[in-house]
Motif scaffolding. Structure first.
Motif, PDB file in Angstrom:
ATOM      1  N   GLY A 126       3.964  14.875  -0.105  1.00  0.00           N
ATOM      2  CA  GLY A 126       4.065  13.844   0.921  1.00  0.00           C
ATOM      3  C   GLY A 126       2.876  12.906   0.900  1.00  0.00           C
ATOM      4  O   GLY A 126       3.021  11.690   1.057  1.00  0.00           O
TER       5      GLY A 126
ATOM      6  N   SER B  89       1.878  14.635   7.906  1.00  0.00           N
ATOM      7  CA  SER B  89       3.321  14.757   8.130  1.00  0.00           C
ATOM      8  C   SER B  89       3.915  15.858   7.258  1.00  0.00           C
ATOM      9  O   SER B  89       4.843  16.549   7.682  1.00  0.00           O
TER      10      SER B  89
ATOM     11  N   GLY C 280      -3.039   6.452   3.423  1.00  0.00           N
ATOM     12  CA  GLY C 280      -1.668   6.919   3.252  1.00  0.00           C
ATOM     13  C   GLY C 280      -1.598   8.380   2.834  1.00  0.00           C
ATOM     14  O   GLY C 280      -0.710   9.120   3.266  1.00  0.00           O
TER      15      GLY C 280
ATOM     16  N   GLY D 101       0.294  11.166   4.955  1.00  0.00           N
ATOM     17  CA  GLY D 101       1.327  11.948   4.282  1.00  0.00           C
ATOM     18  C   GLY D 101       1.034  13.444   4.301  1.00  0.00           C
ATOM     19  O   GLY D 101       1.948  14.260   4.423  1.00  0.00           O
TER      20      GLY D 101
ATOM     21  N   THR E 184       3.134  10.595  -2.215  1.00  0.00           N
ATOM     22  CA  THR E 184       4.187   9.589  -2.068  1.00  0.00           C
ATOM     23  C   THR E 184       3.780   8.508  -1.080  1.00  0.00           C
ATOM     24  O   THR E 184       3.859   7.308  -1.379  1.00  0.00           O
ATOM     25  N   PHE E 185       3.350   8.917   0.108  1.00  0.00           N
ATOM     26  CA  PHE E 185       2.997   7.933   1.120  1.00  0.00           C
ATOM     27  C   PHE E 185       1.757   7.151   0.713  1.00  0.00           C
ATOM     28  O   PHE E 185       1.660   5.949   0.969  1.00  0.00           O
TER      29      PHE E 185
END
Length: 79
Positions: A63, A33, A26, A30, A66-67
């Motif tokens: 990001g 992205s 993840g 993240g 968080t992801f």
């Protein structure tokens, strides 16, 4: 000659290992992205040079964190 069934048992990864793997995957997704979205938005705002690198780096880490956290939680729920 068959091996005894109980002496060489292999165990799979523990739930914590799966959660770590989920966080790492993840985090990588993240970060990717965040690089795309953060880079385009920073260029749209007109940032250049050091400001661009600092802003994109901050968005990538946010990001990714968080992801990665959500992926780790999701993996932990599946354990």
């Amino acid at each position: 000659m068959p091996l005894p069934s109980g002496s060489f048992s292999q165990q799979g990864p523990t739930c914590f290992d799966k959660m770590k793997t989920g966080f790492i995957i993840g985090f990588c997704v993240g970060m990717a992205s965040g690089a795309l979205f953060g880079g385009f938005s920073a260029l749209r705002y007109g940032l250049r040079g050091r400001e661009l690198i600092n802003n994109v780096g901050k968005v990538m880490v946010q990001g990714g964190g968080t992801f990665g956290t959500f992926m780790a939680i999701g993996t932990g729920i599946r354990c």
